[in-house]
Design a protein around this motif. Structure first.
Motif, PDB file in Angstrom:
ATOM      1  N   GLY A   1       7.741  10.012  -8.378  1.00  0.00           N
ATOM      2  CA  GLY A   1       7.464  11.150  -7.498  1.00  0.00           C
ATOM      3  C   GLY A   1       7.998  10.881  -6.100  1.00  0.00           C
ATOM      4  N   ALA A   2       7.367  11.503  -5.108  1.00  0.00           N
ATOM      5  CA  ALA A   2       7.826  11.386  -3.720  1.00  0.00           C
ATOM      6  C   ALA A   2       7.520   9.989  -3.162  1.00  0.00           C
ATOM      7  N   SER A   3       7.912   9.772  -1.935  1.00  0.00           N
ATOM      8  CA  SER A   3       7.701   8.485  -1.265  1.00  0.00           C
ATOM      9  C   SER A   3       6.254   7.988  -1.457  1.00  0.00           C
ATOM     10  N   GLY A   4       6.101   6.733  -1.861  1.00  0.00           N
ATOM     11  CA  GLY A   4       4.773   6.140  -2.081  1.00  0.00           C
ATOM     12  C   GLY A   4       4.312   6.233  -3.524  1.00  0.00           C
ATOM     13  N   ALA A   5       4.924   7.148  -4.310  1.00  0.00           N
ATOM     14  CA  ALA A   5       4.464   7.356  -5.698  1.00  0.00           C
ATOM     15  C   ALA A   5       4.729   6.134  -6.581  1.00  0.00           C
ATOM     16  N   GLY A   6       5.821   5.409  -6.281  1.00  0.00           N
ATOM     17  CA  GLY A   6       6.102   4.190  -7.046  1.00  0.00           C
ATOM     18  C   GLY A   6       4.991   3.176  -6.845  1.00  0.00           C
ATOM     19  N   GLN A   7       4.508   3.091  -5.603  1.00  0.00           N
ATOM     20  CA  GLN A   7       3.430   2.134  -5.298  1.00  0.00           C
ATOM     21  C   GLN A   7       2.116   2.540  -5.971  1.00  0.00           C
ATOM     22  N   VAL A   8       1.847   3.838  -6.047  1.00  0.00           N
ATOM     23  CA  VAL A   8       0.624   4.286  -6.723  1.00  0.00           C
ATOM     24  C   VAL A   8       0.680   3.875  -8.195  1.00  0.00           C
ATOM     25  N   ALA A   9       1.841   4.094  -8.834  1.00  0.00           N
ATOM     26  CA  ALA A   9       1.993   3.718 -10.252  1.00  0.00           C
ATOM     27  C   ALA A   9       1.793   2.217 -10.424  1.00  0.00           C
ATOM     28  N   LYS A  10       2.369   1.451  -9.505  1.00  0.00           N
ATOM     29  CA  LYS A  10       2.283  -0.015  -9.594  1.00  0.00           C
ATOM     30  C   LYS A  10       0.831  -0.496  -9.438  1.00  0.00           C
ATOM     31  N   VAL A  11       0.102   0.104  -8.510  1.00  0.00           N
ATOM     32  CA  VAL A  11      -1.295  -0.284  -8.277  1.00  0.00           C
ATOM     33  C   VAL A  11      -2.130  -0.007  -9.538  1.00  0.00           C
ATOM     34  N   CYS A  12      -1.896   1.154 -10.166  1.00  0.00           N
ATOM     35  CA  CYS A  12      -2.633   1.491 -11.404  1.00  0.00           C
ATOM     36  C   CYS A  12      -2.282   0.477 -12.497  1.00  0.00           C
TER      37      CYS A  12
ATOM     38  N   ALA B   1       0.844  -1.203   0.000  1.00  0.00           N
ATOM     39  CA  ALA B   1       0.000   0.000   0.000  1.00  0.00           C
ATOM     40  C   ALA B   1       0.878   1.251   0.000  1.00  0.00           C
ATOM     41  N   PRO B   2       0.524   2.262  -0.807  1.00  0.00           N
ATOM     42  CA  PRO B   2       1.295   3.512  -0.786  1.00  0.00           C
ATOM     43  C   PRO B   2       1.419   4.091   0.630  1.00  0.00           C
ATOM     44  N   ALA B   3       0.332   4.002   1.419  1.00  0.00           N
ATOM     45  CA  ALA B   3       0.373   4.552   2.780  1.00  0.00           C
ATOM     46  C   ALA B   3       1.378   3.787   3.637  1.00  0.00           C
ATOM     47  N   SER B   4       1.468   2.497   3.428  1.00  0.00           N
ATOM     48  CA  SER B   4       2.408   1.670   4.176  1.00  0.00           C
ATOM     49  C   SER B   4       3.852   2.042   3.791  1.00  0.00           C
ATOM     50  N   ALA B   5       4.076   2.235   2.482  1.00  0.00           N
ATOM     51  CA  ALA B   5       5.409   2.626   2.010  1.00  0.00           C
ATOM     52  C   ALA B   5       5.817   3.963   2.639  1.00  0.00           C
ATOM     53  N   ARG B   6       4.872   4.912   2.685  1.00  0.00           N
ATOM     54  CA  ARG B   6       5.186   6.232   3.256  1.00  0.00           C
ATOM     55  C   ARG B   6       5.483   6.121   4.756  1.00  0.00           C
ATOM     56  N   LYS B   7       4.701   5.270   5.421  1.00  0.00           N
ATOM     57  CA  LYS B   7       4.876   5.105   6.878  1.00  0.00           C
ATOM     58  C   LYS B   7       6.267   4.552   7.208  1.00  0.00           C
ATOM     59  N   VAL B   8       6.686   3.511   6.480  1.00  0.00           N
ATOM     60  CA  VAL B   8       7.994   2.907   6.762  1.00  0.00           C
ATOM     61  C   VAL B   8       9.112   3.876   6.365  1.00  0.00           C
ATOM     62  N   ALA B   9       8.942   4.584   5.227  1.00  0.00           N
ATOM     63  CA  ALA B   9       9.975   5.527   4.780  1.00  0.00           C
ATOM     64  C   ALA B   9      10.129   6.671   5.786  1.00  0.00           C
ATOM     65  N   ALA B  10       9.003   7.137   6.356  1.00  0.00           N
ATOM     66  CA  ALA B  10       9.078   8.229   7.341  1.00  0.00           C
ATOM     67  C   ALA B  10       9.793   7.757   8.599  1.00  0.00           C
ATOM     68  N   ALA B  11       9.525   6.517   9.002  1.00  0.00           N
ATOM     69  CA  ALA B  11      10.197   5.970  10.193  1.00  0.00           C
ATOM     70  C   ALA B  11      11.695   5.816   9.918  1.00  0.00           C
ATOM     71  N   ALA B  12      12.033   5.416   8.688  1.00  0.00           N
ATOM     72  CA  ALA B  12      13.447   5.267   8.318  1.00  0.00           C
ATOM     73  C   ALA B  12      14.133   6.633   8.362  1.00  0.00           C
ATOM     74  N   GLU B  13      13.476   7.623   7.767  1.00  0.00           N
ATOM     75  CA  GLU B  13      14.048   8.975   7.714  1.00  0.00           C
ATOM     76  C   GLU B  13      14.278   9.523   9.122  1.00  0.00           C
ATOM     77  N   ALA B  14      13.334   9.225  10.015  1.00  0.00           N
ATOM     78  CA  ALA B  14      13.462   9.700  11.396  1.00  0.00           C
ATOM     79  C   ALA B  14      14.709   9.131  12.062  1.00  0.00           C
ATOM     80  N   ARG B  15      15.213   8.006  11.524  1.00  0.00           N
ATOM     81  CA  ARG B  15      16.432   7.396  12.083  1.00  0.00           C
ATOM     82  C   ARG B  15      17.669   7.713  11.236  1.00  0.00           C
ATOM     83  N   GLY B  16      17.513   8.618  10.267  1.00  0.00           N
ATOM     84  CA  GLY B  16      18.663   9.007   9.431  1.00  0.00           C
ATOM     85  C   GLY B  16      18.966   8.020   8.326  1.00  0.00           C
ATOM     86  N   LEU B  17      17.973   7.193   7.972  1.00  0.00           N
ATOM     87  CA  LEU B  17      18.166   6.203   6.910  1.00  0.00           C
ATOM     88  C   LEU B  17      17.357   6.631   5.694  1.00  0.00           C
TER      89      LEU B  17
END
Ligand code: NAD
Length: 306
Positions: A171-182, A107-123
């Protein structure tokens, strides 16, 4: 510093992708929960280990190729219970600076959630789901649909190029998943349409191979007919000609059509054919065919032998 890749998830897609990275000269240490999946990749010369923690020793890049959102969230975020939980997730242990590339369709929302958590840790983390099927994974000709910051996408390019031919920054985080779902919603629709047309022709006396050739040269042409004919015996080396084994599981397609419905609800979009396709795959799965390749949807339509 030479990059060292930890590859997690060696199924129908991840296995050949890890092998291609190895063949391209990257140092790859791969893992999967399934010993059989690990053995297959080890036979191709890739170093395999039993756990993600072992694969991560000294890694500078993590690539994951898992079935669905819950597997990706479970791997990176753990059980969400922090210090009281049994599994803190990989993000809690990865050293800063590591690059994460998740190629799973989630899910795009799931991708964004994990990416935000990664970014918060400097990853840095990008979503990079793929199209091209198991044949594209084996041939290294996948199309990557990537979401994330420019610099992270550019840094990932050499690894993606070893596994694929086309790399699109959607595009930004999650955009790859949106394209894939379409894309996968459209794939399900033209697979069902192709199955319906082939079955109609055969039931009216046509040879499936002759009809396929006619439609491929006519306005009904599409990827399912070109590369992935669902009628057994028309094409070699496709799942229809090996009892619908391997390939892209019907349950995975059902998952992707569920993601399309979620995206449609979130955006107020009408997806009448996508919704019908999801229901047809749900019926197919309920009938016990969820483990078969998605082109087996033609079995819902075909007349049974008397
Ligand atoms: P698969 O079921 O063949 O493989 C998934 C693998 O992940 C399995 O071997 C499983 O043991 C492993 N796994 C699950 N959780 C794990 C964990 N925590 N740690 C380590 N390994 C774990 O699936 P696949 O066909 O390879 O598909 C993978 C992803 O790619 C899915 O999201 C799918 O939708 C997508 N996709 C598949 C295709 C295709 O043609 N098969 C094409 C494009 C995209």
């Amino acid at each position: 510093m030479t990059d060292k890749i930890a590859f997690i998830g060696l199924g129908n897609m991840g296995g050949p992708m890890a092998v291609n990275l190895h063949k391209a000269g990257f140092a790859v240490t791969a893992t999967d929960l399934s010993p059989a999946a690990r053995a297959k990749v080890a036979d191709e010369g890739v170093a395999v280990v039993a756990t993600a923690a072992e694969a991560l020793t000294g890694a500078t890049v993590v690539i994951s190729m898992l079935p669905a959102s819950r597997h990706v969230e479970g791997l990176y975020l753990g059980d969400g219970l922090g210090a009281t939980g049994s599994n803190p997730g990989l993000l809690a242990t990865l050293p800063a600076g590591i690059r994460i590339i998740d190629c799973s369709t989630i899910a795009p929302a799931s991708a964004r959630k994990v990416a935000a958590a990664a970014e918060a840790r400097g990853l840095s983390m990008i979503d990079a789901p793929v199209s091209g099927g198991t044949a594209g994974a084996a041939a290294g000709t996948l199309t990557f649909m990537v979401g994330g910051a420019d610099a992270c996408v550019e840094a990932a390019r050499p690894f993606l190029q070893a596994m694929g031919r086309n790399i699109f920054h959607a595009g930004a985080s999650g955009a790859g998943q949106v394209a894939k779902v379409c894309n996968n919603m459209l794939l399900a629709i033209h697979m069902i349409g192709s199955a319906e047309a082939l079955n109609l022709g055969v039931n009216n006396g046509l040879d499936a191979t002759v009809l396929s050739e006619i439609m491929k040269q006519s306005s009904g042409d599409n990827w399912s007919l070109q590369k992935y004919n669902p009628m057994p015996g028309v094409m070699d080396a496709v799942p229809a000609s090996r009892g619908y084994s391997g390939g892209f599981g019907s349950d995975l397609m059902l998952k992707d059509l569920g993601l399309a419905e979620e995206a449609a609800l979130a955006s107020g979009s009408a997806i009448p054919l996508g919704g019908l396709a999801r229901n047809l795959y749900a019926a197919h799965s309920a009938g016990g065919s969820g483990g078969l390749d998605f082109s087996s949807i033609i079995q819902l339509l075909r007349k049974r032998e008397a």
